[in-house]
Design an enzyme around this catalytic site. Structure first.
Site, short mmCIF file in Angstrom:
data_model
loop_
_atom_site.label_atom_id
_atom_site.label_comp_id
_atom_site.label_asym_id
_atom_site.label_seq_id
_atom_site.Cartn_x
_atom_site.Cartn_y
_atom_site.Cartn_z
CD GLU A 70 -1.94 -2.76 1.33
OE1 GLU A 70 -0.18 -2.63 1.78
OE2 GLU A 70 -1.94 -3.61 1.26
CG HIS A 139 -11.80 -8.05 5.70
ND1 HIS A 139 -11.25 -8.95 6.90
CD2 HIS A 139 -10.47 -8.61 4.81
CE1 HIS A 139 -9.87 -9.77 6.14
NE2 HIS A 139 -9.96 -8.85 4.53
C1 TPP Z 1 -1.69 -5.05 4.46
C2 TPP Z 1 -2.61 -5.65 3.27
N1 TPP Z 1 -2.57 -5.47 2.49
C3 TPP Z 1 -3.89 -6.44 1.54
C4 TPP Z 1 -4.59 -7.15 2.17
C5 TPP Z 1 -5.17 -8.36 0.83
N2 TPP Z 1 -5.34 -9.08 1.24
C6 TPP Z 1 -4.88 -10.56 2.00
S1 TPP Z 1 -4.74 -11.91 1.36
C7 TPP Z 1 -3.68 -11.54 0.33
C8 TPP Z 1 -2.92 -11.54 -0.99
C9 TPP Z 1 -1.95 -11.85 -0.26
O1 TPP Z 1 -1.20 -13.09 -1.08
P1 TPP Z 1 -0.12 -13.60 -0.27
O2 TPP Z 1 1.02 -12.84 0.21
O3 TPP Z 1 1.31 -15.08 -1.37
O4 TPP Z 1 -0.05 -15.19 -0.36
P2 TPP Z 1 -1.15 -16.53 -0.23
O5 TPP Z 1 -2.61 -15.83 0.23
O6 TPP Z 1 -1.13 -16.81 -1.63
O7 TPP Z 1 -1.12 -17.07 0.69
C10 TPP Z 1 -4.19 -9.84 0.04
C11 TPP Z 1 -3.88 -8.90 -1.02
C12 TPP Z 1 -4.08 -7.91 3.62
N3 TPP Z 1 -4.63 -8.73 4.38
N4 TPP Z 1 -3.27 -7.20 4.13
#
Ligand code: TPP
Ligand code: MG
Lengths: 347, 419
Positions: A70, A139
């Site tokens: 972000e 959320h």
């Molecule tokens: C600071 C923040 N930004 C955005 C999100 C929304 N979000 C939740 S999971 C995710 C994807 C994460 O992907 P990755 O790190 O590859 O982990 P995976 O889900 O594949 O285990 C996002 C963008 C969040 N939870 N926290």
């Protein structure tokens, strides 16, 4: 940019997501300096689908996915803006904006001032906010007061599809940074706070009639949702609908004002109303202490002291993190508002 | 002015190889040979093993045999315990995913295909090593024999939920299992793990810390702060990146994977980096053991990239058919971690198909029984299961007056509403 004399076009029925999507579409069509960036906004069209179809229409260099940062998203948006583009970053949930705070607060908001106008950051940060979706504490938050507190940043919160589109286009065209909070609980239909009843879709409400084309709803202008004589209710976002529901149920002759923009604030409309009704209840979903309600309450006291017949009441979320299972005990729903109205109307 | 005679600049936007409907072709994926990578001594300086970030540690070959120096040579009990924990994790995921679909709770996240990355790691750590997980490491709790009924209580936000219904389902916290409270904000646990490890080192403790995040999450600033602090203080910490190729709808190219590996992030910070086949439980175990030895002997942090595949959707809120080819998972060249370990133990003669089928049945039954047990304490869908008072507790150690007033107001409100 061609400032066409085009008409707002035909009117269609839209929910809030569609209206926001349409605003982005119109803005992107009119000004090729606009770019949309954020997590999952490109091919996928965003987790709430607000940017659906835009990458296909405007290409990958104008609508693109970003790394999950972000801080990076807002930082590069500022950089693109200083080049001369007009970035519209999306932060997936307002709860995740905090890593980007420094870029927004110390940079975007102060760039014009510190460079005496040499550099500006006309970015519009869109972000879904608010609870009522069983999203738990990450959320559900309503952090608008943090941003309204920052000088140099405009804070906008629509409460219906028509306003969402008009305000978003106005925000994008504005030459200052704007944070645009989208009340996600009402993306698909207004919510009166009765979580146990089915929600009616936007199509049943007049505000879902949205022109296809270009129009704006000016920033800094509140909307008089309902005229009334006995008490003024100041609300924004989801809480406008909770207030409307309570007015319908209780028959209280309240004047309901949807602020639409917290900064700059339409003090004139607020003051005129409270001077007329002599009573005021301020409503927001965010926590109470240091919330925007405190600012509103102070302003009303400053401007309307001699007209007030009762103390200004604040109806807010509690000063706790947003709980998951006790969501409805946290949410400032119809009961909390009705109780406050009763207290204010007592004498 | 330079650049005048150059063609105009263009902006690169990464694009994954396959999208919905595409037939997936992995023929240019060069399968690293199992056993081919040498195992350096655990005290080796990071600068001497930079190449480890670009190869892939694999132990299990196609026939399920353990190969090479990284074979951890585990006792049969350990192998079978890992297999069981992985199978239980999968059975748990299947059932709780369905519970969400049945409306019993609000949310669920599976780790299907990634079970080895937490289960095998947990086995290679000491029980008192501190884990700082992301939301996809349920395998750590299961490998540590944490009662699954307790996990289900949390998922249901019911009366027996130790977190009092406050957290989104699966955002567990289990201090007794040395499992840190999960945050919804990505990568915040990374610097925290480093800090815990620094504290352990400064107190002359013997315990180390381990953190996990997804490959997408490595883009967050917290990842980079953690790496810097870990390097500067040689913190006894293992930093795991689970590269399951996807971050919701964004492929790993949006976290930088087009240009380099995630393990290679270690190089710039001067940290040891390993890259392992995350679907190979023995490789995950061996890499974790190596990093743990290193940390415990004051040789500092290790970054481990676990190369794997997110076999299912991101969460119950996601539909992966909208952005990736279904064929990807089907053809994933590194196979399924459970099937691969199973093949290995069958090859060793300590396991067979009948026992495996019986185990699967037993585990499914065990999860079903735990679910029933948890449901006695209520499910989220039944309504408010926590005492209303509890909402105001734990904001602070001692409740300040303004919260006490709000608590009172809330209770009056409930009475007014007749609830
Ligand atoms: C600071 C923040 N930004 C955005 C999100 C929304 N979000 C939740 S999971 C995710 C994807 C994460 O992907 P990755 O790190 O590859 O982990 P995976 O889900 O594949 O285990 C996002 C963008 C969040 N939870 N926290
Ligand atoms: Mg991932």
């Amino acid at each position: 940019m061609s400032i066409a004399t085009e008409s707002a076009g035909e009117t269609r029925t839209m929910n809030m997501i569609q209206a926001i999507n349409s605003a982005l579409d119109v803005a992107m069509g009119r000004d090729d300096a606009t770019v949309v960036l954020g997590e999952d906004v490109g091919f996928f069209g965003g987790v709430f689908k607000a940017t659906e179809g835009l990458q296909k229409k405007y290409g990958k260099t104008r609508v693109f996915d970003t790394p999950i940062s972000e801080n990076g998203i807002i930082g590069v948006a500022v950089g693109m803006a200083t080049y001369g583009l007009r970035p519209i970053p999306e932060i997936q949930f307002a709860d995740y904006i905090y890593p980007g705070l420094d870029q927004l607060v110390s940079e975007a908001a102060r760039l014009r001032y510190r460079s005496a106008g040499e550099f500006t950051a006309p970015i519009t940060v869109r972000t879904p906010f608010g609870g009522g979706i069983f999203g738990g504490q990450t959320h559900s938050q309503s952090p608008e007061a943090l941003f309204a507190h920052v000088s140099g940043l405009k804070t906008v919160i629509p409460s219906n599809p028509y306003d969402a589109k008009g305000l978003l286009i106005a925000a994008i065209e504005d030459n200052d940074p704007v944070i645009f909070f989208e009340p996600k609980r009402i993306y698909n239909g207004p919510f009166d706070g009765h979580y146990d009843r089915p929600v009616s879709p936007w199509s049943r409400f007049a505000e879902s009639a949205v022109p296809d084309g270009y129009y704006t709803v000016p920033l800094g202008k509140a909307k008089l949702v309902r005229e009334g004589d006995d008490v003024t209710i100041l609300a924004y976002g989801t809480m406008v609908h909770v207030a409307r529901g309570v007015i319908d149920e209780t028959g209280i002759d309240a004047e309901l004002i949807d602020l639409r923009t917290l900064v700059p604030l339409d003090v004139e409309t607020i003051v005129a109303s409270v001077r007329k009704t002599g009573r005021c209840v301020v409503v927001h979903e965010a926590t109470r202490t240091g919330g925007f309600g405190a600012e509103l309450s102070a302003l009303v006291q400053e401007h309307c002291f001699h007209s007030l017949e009762a103390p200004v009441e604040r109806v807010t979320g509690w000063d706790t993190p947003y709980p998951h299972s006790l969501e409805w005990a946290y949410f400032p729903g119809p009961v909390r508002l009705t109780e406050a109205l009763k207290r204010v109307m007592q004498d | 002015m330079t650049g005048r005679n150059l063609p105009p600049l263009s902006l690169h936007i990464p694009e994954p190889d396959f999208r919905p409907g595409d037939e997936v072709d992995y023929s240019d994926f060069e399968m690293p040979v199992a056993g081919a990578v040498a195992r350096p001594a655990t005290e080796t300086a990071p600068a001497a093993i930079r190449d480890m970030s670009y190869v892939m540690i694999r132990v299990l070959d196609d026939e399920g045999r353990a190969q090479g120096m990284w074979d951890p040579r585990l006792a049969p009990e350990t192998l079978l315990k890992m297999l069981r924990s992985m199978a239980l994790t999968r059975a748990f995921d299947d059932r709780l995913y369905r519970a969400q679909r049945q409306g019993k709770t609000s949310f669920y996240m599976k780790c299907t295909g990634e079970e080895a990355t937490s289960v095998a790691a947990a086995h290679a750590l000491a029980y008192d090593d501190m884990c700082f997980p992301s939301y996809r490491q349920q395998g750590l709790l299961i490998a540590r024999d944490w009662p699954i009924v307790d996990m289900i209580n949390q998922i249901y936000s019911n009366r027996a939920d130790r977190l009092k219904g406050r957290q989104l389902p699966i955002m567990y916290s289990a201090r007794e299992a040395n499992f840190f409270s999960i945050s919804g904000n990505l990568t915040t646990q990374y610097p925290q793990a480093v800090g815990w490890a620094m504290a352990s080192a400064s107190r002359g403790d013997t315990r180390i810390a381990a953190a996990w995040c997804g490959e997408g999450s490595t883009a967050e600033g917290d990842f980079h702060s953690a790496m810097t602090f870990a390097a500067v203080y040689r913190a006894p910490v293992i930093l795991n990146v689970i590269n399951n190729q996807w971050a919701i709808s964004s492929f790993s190219g949006f976290a930088g994977a087009e240009a380099t590996t995630f393990a290679a992030r270690a190089i710039g910070y001067g940290i040891a980096g390993l890259r392992v086949d995350g679907n190979d439980a023995l490789a995950v175990y061996a890499a974790t053991q190596w990093a743990a030895d290193r940390a415990r002997n004051n040789h500092g942090p290790t970054l481990i990239e676990h190369f794997t595949y997110r076999a299912e959707g991101h969460s119950t809120s996601d539909d992966p058919t909208k952005y990736r080819s279904a064929d990807e998972g089907v053809k994933w060249p590194l196979g399924d971690p459970i099937a691969r370990l199973k093949k290995h133990v069958i090859g060793l003669g300590i396991w067979d198909e009948e026992r495996h089928a019986a185990m699967d049945k037993e585990l499914a039954e065990m999860v079903r029984a735990a679910q029933k047990e948890a449901e006695k304490n209520g499910i989220l869908a039944d309504g408010l299961k926590q005492s209303f008072d509890s909402m105001f507790e734990d904001v602070f150690e001692v409740m300040p007056d303004h919260l006490r007033d709000q608590q009172k107001q809330m209770l009056e409100e409930r009475r007014a509403a007749g609830i």
